[in-house]
Design a protein around this motif. Sequence first.
Motif, PDB file in Angstrom:
ATOM      1  N   LEU A 118       0.855  -1.195   0.000  1.00  0.00           N
ATOM      2  CA  LEU A 118       0.000   0.000   0.000  1.00  0.00           C
ATOM      3  C   LEU A 118       0.883   1.234   0.000  1.00  0.00           C
ATOM      4  O   LEU A 118       1.895   1.277   0.694  1.00  0.00           O
ATOM      5  CB  LEU A 118      -0.892   0.033   1.246  1.00  0.00           C
ATOM      6  N   TRP A 119       0.473   2.245  -0.784  1.00  0.00           N
ATOM      7  CA  TRP A 119       1.184   3.518  -0.780  1.00  0.00           C
ATOM      8  C   TRP A 119       1.040   4.126   0.601  1.00  0.00           C
ATOM      9  O   TRP A 119      -0.010   3.992   1.239  1.00  0.00           O
ATOM     10  CB  TRP A 119       0.604   4.432  -1.861  1.00  0.00           C
ATOM     11  N   SER A 120       2.053   4.794   1.097  1.00  0.00           N
ATOM     12  CA  SER A 120       2.076   5.254   2.486  1.00  0.00           C
ATOM     13  C   SER A 120       1.071   6.362   2.802  1.00  0.00           C
ATOM     14  O   SER A 120       0.683   6.522   3.956  1.00  0.00           O
ATOM     15  CB  SER A 120       3.482   5.725   2.860  1.00  0.00           C
ATOM     16  N   LYS A 121       0.661   7.136   1.816  1.00  0.00           N
ATOM     17  CA  LYS A 121      -0.295   8.225   2.049  1.00  0.00           C
ATOM     18  C   LYS A 121      -1.403   8.175   1.008  1.00  0.00           C
ATOM     19  O   LYS A 121      -1.130   7.949  -0.167  1.00  0.00           O
ATOM     20  CB  LYS A 121       0.392   9.587   1.947  1.00  0.00           C
ATOM     21  N   PRO A 122      -2.637   8.443   1.425  1.00  0.00           N
ATOM     22  CA  PRO A 122      -3.706   8.507   0.425  1.00  0.00           C
ATOM     23  C   PRO A 122      -3.611   9.813  -0.366  1.00  0.00           C
ATOM     24  O   PRO A 122      -3.113  10.824   0.127  1.00  0.00           O
ATOM     25  CB  PRO A 122      -4.987   8.478   1.265  1.00  0.00           C
ATOM     26  N   TYR A 123      -4.066   9.755  -1.605  1.00  0.00           N
ATOM     27  CA  TYR A 123      -4.242  10.962  -2.402  1.00  0.00           C
ATOM     28  C   TYR A 123      -5.625  11.492  -2.053  1.00  0.00           C
ATOM     29  O   TYR A 123      -6.622  10.793  -2.222  1.00  0.00           O
ATOM     30  CB  TYR A 123      -4.162  10.658  -3.902  1.00  0.00           C
ATOM     31  N   VAL A 124      -5.689  12.716  -1.552  1.00  0.00           N
ATOM     32  CA  VAL A 124      -6.963  13.297  -1.146  1.00  0.00           C
ATOM     33  C   VAL A 124      -7.334  14.392  -2.144  1.00  0.00           C
ATOM     34  O   VAL A 124      -6.508  15.242  -2.473  1.00  0.00           O
ATOM     35  CB  VAL A 124      -6.885  13.862   0.289  1.00  0.00           C
ATOM     36  N   PHE A 125      -8.573  14.341  -2.618  1.00  0.00           N
ATOM     37  CA  PHE A 125      -9.045  15.336  -3.573  1.00  0.00           C
ATOM     38  C   PHE A 125     -10.547  15.501  -3.400  1.00  0.00           C
ATOM     39  O   PHE A 125     -11.182  14.769  -2.658  1.00  0.00           O
ATOM     40  CB  PHE A 125      -8.690  14.928  -5.015  1.00  0.00           C
ATOM     41  N   GLU A 126     -11.100  16.518  -4.080  1.00  0.00           N
ATOM     42  CA  GLU A 126     -12.540  16.766  -4.024  1.00  0.00           C
ATOM     43  C   GLU A 126     -13.209  16.195  -5.255  1.00  0.00           C
ATOM     44  O   GLU A 126     -12.694  16.335  -6.367  1.00  0.00           O
ATOM     45  CB  GLU A 126     -12.819  18.270  -3.947  1.00  0.00           C
ATOM     46  N   ASP A 145     -17.341  15.933  -6.604  1.00  0.00           N
ATOM     47  CA  ASP A 145     -18.755  16.220  -6.354  1.00  0.00           C
ATOM     48  C   ASP A 145     -18.962  16.874  -4.989  1.00  0.00           C
ATOM     49  O   ASP A 145     -19.893  16.554  -4.262  1.00  0.00           O
ATOM     50  CB  ASP A 145     -19.604  14.945  -6.459  1.00  0.00           C
ATOM     51  N   GLY A 146     -18.033  17.764  -4.629  1.00  0.00           N
ATOM     52  CA  GLY A 146     -18.155  18.510  -3.381  1.00  0.00           C
ATOM     53  C   GLY A 146     -17.769  17.732  -2.131  1.00  0.00           C
ATOM     54  O   GLY A 146     -17.926  18.232  -1.022  1.00  0.00           O
ATOM     55  N   LYS A 147     -17.257  16.518  -2.291  1.00  0.00           N
ATOM     56  CA  LYS A 147     -16.865  15.704  -1.136  1.00  0.00           C
ATOM     57  C   LYS A 147     -15.376  15.394  -1.197  1.00  0.00           C
ATOM     58  O   LYS A 147     -14.808  15.240  -2.272  1.00  0.00           O
ATOM     59  CB  LYS A 147     -17.632  14.376  -1.128  1.00  0.00           C
ATOM     60  N   ARG A 148     -14.766  15.314  -0.017  1.00  0.00           N
ATOM     61  CA  ARG A 148     -13.367  14.892   0.048  1.00  0.00           C
ATOM     62  C   ARG A 148     -13.307  13.385  -0.148  1.00  0.00           C
ATOM     63  O   ARG A 148     -14.037  12.628   0.483  1.00  0.00           O
ATOM     64  CB  ARG A 148     -12.754  15.251   1.402  1.00  0.00           C
ATOM     65  N   VAL A 149     -12.417  12.969  -1.037  1.00  0.00           N
ATOM     66  CA  VAL A 149     -12.248  11.554  -1.351  1.00  0.00           C
ATOM     67  C   VAL A 149     -10.787  11.200  -1.157  1.00  0.00           C
ATOM     68  O   VAL A 149      -9.898  11.974  -1.517  1.00  0.00           O
ATOM     69  CB  VAL A 149     -12.666  11.269  -2.819  1.00  0.00           C
ATOM     70  N   GLY A 150     -10.546  10.045  -0.579  1.00  0.00           N
ATOM     71  CA  GLY A 150      -9.184   9.543  -0.416  1.00  0.00           C
ATOM     72  C   GLY A 150      -8.954   8.366  -1.348  1.00  0.00           C
ATOM     73  O   GLY A 150      -9.772   7.446  -1.407  1.00  0.00           O
ATOM     74  N   LEU A 151      -7.868   8.401  -2.094  1.00  0.00           N
ATOM     75  CA  LEU A 151      -7.503   7.319  -2.998  1.00  0.00           C
ATOM     76  C   LEU A 151      -6.246   6.663  -2.448  1.00  0.00           C
ATOM     77  O   LEU A 151      -5.225   7.318  -2.266  1.00  0.00           O
ATOM     78  CB  LEU A 151      -7.242   7.870  -4.406  1.00  0.00           C
ATOM     79  N   LEU A 152      -6.340   5.393  -2.157  1.00  0.00           N
ATOM     80  CA  LEU A 152      -5.209   4.638  -1.636  1.00  0.00           C
ATOM     81  C   LEU A 152      -4.776   3.646  -2.702  1.00  0.00           C
ATOM     82  O   LEU A 152      -5.589   2.846  -3.183  1.00  0.00           O
ATOM     83  CB  LEU A 152      -5.609   3.894  -0.354  1.00  0.00           C
ATOM     84  N   LEU A 186     -10.871  -5.061  -0.012  1.00  0.00           N
ATOM     85  CA  LEU A 186     -10.358  -3.742   0.366  1.00  0.00           C
ATOM     86  C   LEU A 186     -10.555  -2.696  -0.726  1.00  0.00           C
ATOM     87  O   LEU A 186     -10.494  -1.503  -0.453  1.00  0.00           O
ATOM     88  CB  LEU A 186      -8.863  -3.833   0.692  1.00  0.00           C
ATOM     89  N   SER A 187     -10.797  -3.123  -1.957  1.00  0.00           N
ATOM     90  CA  SER A 187     -10.817  -2.209  -3.095  1.00  0.00           C
ATOM     91  C   SER A 187     -12.228  -1.814  -3.496  1.00  0.00           C
ATOM     92  O   SER A 187     -13.134  -2.630  -3.485  1.00  0.00           O
ATOM     93  CB  SER A 187     -10.165  -2.887  -4.309  1.00  0.00           C
ATOM     94  N   SER A 188     -12.371  -0.557  -3.887  1.00  0.00           N
ATOM     95  CA  SER A 188     -13.621  -0.153  -4.523  1.00  0.00           C
ATOM     96  C   SER A 188     -13.542  -0.438  -6.019  1.00  0.00           C
ATOM     97  O   SER A 188     -14.547  -0.701  -6.657  1.00  0.00           O
ATOM     98  CB  SER A 188     -13.914   1.319  -4.262  1.00  0.00           C
ATOM     99  N   SER A 189     -12.336  -0.402  -6.571  1.00  0.00           N
ATOM    100  CA  SER A 189     -12.115  -0.780  -7.966  1.00  0.00           C
ATOM    101  C   SER A 189     -10.937  -1.741  -8.017  1.00  0.00           C
ATOM    102  O   SER A 189      -9.844  -1.414  -7.562  1.00  0.00           O
ATOM    103  CB  SER A 189     -11.791   0.434  -8.828  1.00  0.00           C
ATOM    104  N   LEU A 190     -11.182  -2.910  -8.562  1.00  0.00           N
ATOM    105  CA  LEU A 190     -10.154  -3.933  -8.699  1.00  0.00           C
ATOM    106  C   LEU A 190      -9.758  -4.003 -10.161  1.00  0.00           C
ATOM    107  O   LEU A 190     -10.607  -4.230 -11.033  1.00  0.00           O
ATOM    108  CB  LEU A 190     -10.693  -5.290  -8.235  1.00  0.00           C
ATOM    109  N   VAL A 191      -8.500  -3.774 -10.459  1.00  0.00           N
ATOM    110  CA  VAL A 191      -8.009  -3.795 -11.831  1.00  0.00           C
ATOM    111  C   VAL A 191      -7.301  -5.132 -12.049  1.00  0.00           C
ATOM    112  O   VAL A 191      -6.323  -5.442 -11.367  1.00  0.00           O
ATOM    113  CB  VAL A 191      -7.045  -2.617 -12.101  1.00  0.00           C
ATOM    114  N   TYR A 192      -7.832  -5.929 -12.975  1.00  0.00           N
ATOM    115  CA  TYR A 192      -7.258  -7.228 -13.316  1.00  0.00           C
ATOM    116  C   TYR A 192      -6.441  -7.031 -14.584  1.00  0.00           C
ATOM    117  O   TYR A 192      -6.974  -6.919 -15.681  1.00  0.00           O
ATOM    118  CB  TYR A 192      -8.374  -8.252 -13.508  1.00  0.00           C
ATOM    119  N   ASN A 193      -5.125  -6.961 -14.423  1.00  0.00           N
ATOM    120  CA  ASN A 193      -4.189  -6.626 -15.482  1.00  0.00           C
ATOM    121  C   ASN A 193      -3.856  -7.892 -16.275  1.00  0.00           C
ATOM    122  O   ASN A 193      -3.258  -8.820 -15.740  1.00  0.00           O
ATOM    123  CB  ASN A 193      -2.934  -6.038 -14.830  1.00  0.00           C
TER     124      ASN A 193
END
Length: 172
Positions: free
Chosen positions: A10-18, A20-27, A54-61
């Motif tokens: 896991l990346w050590s810090k989430p990417y936080v962005f807005e 639709d007006g909500k704060r979202v964290g991407l890990l 754990l994932s909201s989106s699972l990428v099967y490469n």
Amino acid sequence: MTKCTEGIWLWSKPYVFERDGKRVGLLLMDTQGAWDSRMSKEQSATIFGLTAILSSSLVYNIQNRIEEDKIDNLDYFTTFANRACDEGLHKARKGSTLFQRLVFLIRDWEHFEDNMALADCKEMVQAHLESHTNEKLLSEERFEQVGRLMASFENVDAEAFPHPGKNIPKAS
């Protein structure tokens, strides 16, 4: 190619962005390849199951195209993960699917033509996905297997990266 990921990273810090007006964290998470020669099928399934939960989106490469063995692998993993999860997790998800979004990331896709519109490229990839997931187009054996897979995810999609070309320099 030399592998570099063992287990789940896991990346050590989430990417936080807005959004639709909500704060979202991407890990960001990377996992060991599903068919590592040093892991048993059960160990591969365990890593997949943990990753999928754990994932909201699972990428099967995958490379080149969706093939039956890739569907077989996903069916095994999702069946294993579904059985491993107790009713508590299913209840916590309020009767919905156990997993959220599955994206087949098809790398080295060789079927795009020069000057194709993006919409046409997407339509081609969706038709490829449909040929492997539309229960009306499948044999009875594949029908049951794909039905289990589709019932495990809220959304199944596909994206493709074009093949970079045959003249790409190789390491010597």
